[in-house]
Design an enzyme around this catalytic site. Structure first.
Site, short mmCIF file in Angstrom:
data_model
loop_
_atom_site.label_atom_id
_atom_site.label_comp_id
_atom_site.label_asym_id
_atom_site.label_seq_id
_atom_site.Cartn_x
_atom_site.Cartn_y
_atom_site.Cartn_z
N THR A 176 -62.82 15.30 45.45
CA THR A 176 -62.49 16.48 46.23
C THR A 176 -61.82 16.10 47.54
O THR A 176 -61.40 16.96 48.29
CB THR A 176 -63.77 17.29 46.53
N LYS A 232 -62.49 19.48 36.93
CA LYS A 232 -62.12 18.06 36.83
C LYS A 232 -63.03 17.32 35.85
O LYS A 232 -62.56 16.56 35.00
CB LYS A 232 -62.17 17.40 38.22
N THR A 233 -64.33 17.53 35.97
CA THR A 233 -65.26 16.88 35.04
C THR A 233 -65.04 17.36 33.62
O THR A 233 -65.06 16.58 32.67
CB THR A 233 -66.72 17.16 35.46
N ARG A 242 -65.82 27.84 38.04
CA ARG A 242 -67.27 27.70 38.17
C ARG A 242 -67.88 28.98 38.74
O ARG A 242 -68.93 29.44 38.29
CB ARG A 242 -67.63 26.52 39.07
N ASP A 247 -67.13 10.38 39.03
CA ASP A 247 -66.98 11.56 39.86
C ASP A 247 -67.12 11.18 41.34
O ASP A 247 -67.83 10.23 41.67
CB ASP A 247 -68.05 12.59 39.49
#
Length: 341
Positions: free
Chosen positions: A162, A68-69, A221, A113
């Site tokens: 999230t 997302k980032t 990740r 975020d």
């Protein structure tokens, strides 16, 4: 691909992210996976760029580690505009938000975020900024207090979370573009391994890449983190080439099994089965049993265990599935009453 981690995240290792910025794609074409999401986003970005307008506000939803980032930065790069990033906990007072918005340039991207953690007073201040591109500011105190509106240039707010269900309806309704991330497939993760290995200068055999992808919980990740560790093992224990044998030994040392379950995942399943006879057990009780915070359990551990079929959420609590029993070497109950298959 990082969404802003803290020490409560089991995937976070201090000093482990030195290569992370290099692995993040800058262009939409280099962002692997999430194809339908990218197809729609490419249309919206191109239309905004051709009209020389600010892109509509974007809401990114999904579990940690899915990009997302990274995608927020890609959007800014594709638009050719400035990118400012912060996290909701860092916005403690209205002046913090005002300080950032007073410096944004026209059509720039402002990324927040974990936006579900915004304080109500800051969230309300954000409403007028998103809709009218103005800031309400109070001057003076008591009877002499008055509100003035400070204009800000048209900008794009990108909010990531999230926990989409914890974002208030007034805030979520102000986003014009809603994008939901899903876990990645094996082929997509293999492609990420190949791209990352080229950037890192690591040679990875095809079968080793597939083994890494299968053990990465559907999360970029995690696959990048495992790749960096396998590169270390290959350098110290082998000839520098990441082979299947190196990956097998490395994953065994890291206690990552064929399903991608790590030690803390198995601890959770073993607690449900061993201490609570397979469940149901409440999330808070389970978190205490394994020594984790309930946030870590619900945000990081449970999503993959549920998606992979090891755990089910029921109205009465968490229940271990038959796959969890057999995978951990337990004999499932003879009578399957209530036991998920």
């Amino acid at each position: 691909m990082d969404e802003g981690r803290g020490t409560t995240d089991p995937a976070w290792v201090p000093g482990d992210d030195s290569d992370e910025p290099r692995l993040r794609p800058q262009a939409l074409a280099d962002f692997l996976g999430q194809e339908r999401l990218k197809e729609n986003l490419a249309v919206f970005v191109r239309a905004a760029r051709e009209r020389s307008e600010a892109l509509d506000h974007v809401f990114l939803m999904g579990p940690p580690g899915l990009g997302k980032t990274t995608l927020a930065g890609v959007i800014a790069h594709e638009l050719g505009v400035d990118f400012k990033a912060t996290s909701a906990p860092a916005l403690d007072k209205p002046k913090d938000l005002a300080g950032i918005l007073s410096t944004v340039t026209e059509r720039s991207v402002f990324f927040i975020d974990e936006i579900h953690r915004l304080k109500p007073v800051i969230e309300e201040m954000l409403y007028t900024a998103m809709e009218d591109f103005e800031l309400d500011w109070i001057i003076g105190q008591g009877a002499s207090a008055r509100t003035i509106r400070i204009p800000v240039p048209p900008f794009t707010l990108i909010g990531a979370t999230t926990k989409a269900g914890m974002v208030s309806s007034p805030l979520s309704s102000r986003f014009g573009i809603n994008l939901r991330f899903g876990f990645y497939g094996t082929e997509e993760l293999v492609a990420i391994v190949r791209r990352s290995s080229r950037i890192l200068g690591a040679e990875v055999d095809p079968d080793a890449a597939e083994r890494l992808a299968a053990s990465s919980r559907g999360t970029p990740r995690v696959v990048n983190r495992l790749l960096r560790r396998m590169r270390d093992y290959a350098q110290v224990l082998g000839d520098g080439r990441v082979t299947l044998a190196v990956v097998e030994e490395g994953l065994a040392r890291l206690e990552v099994d064929a399903y991608g379950l790590e030690r803390h995942d198995r601890d959770v399943l073993e607690a449900v089965i061993g201490k609570y006879s397979g469940g149901p057990v409440g999330a808070e009780t389970l978190a205490i049993s394994v020594g984790e915070s309930i946030e870590t359990l619900e945000d990081y551990v449970e999503p993959y265990l549920i998606q992979a079929g090891f755990l089910q959420r029921t109205p009465r609590g968490r229940v271990a599935t038959r796959l969890a029993w057999t995978h951990l070497g337990f004999k499932p109950p003879e009578t399957p009453g209530g036991l998920p298959f």
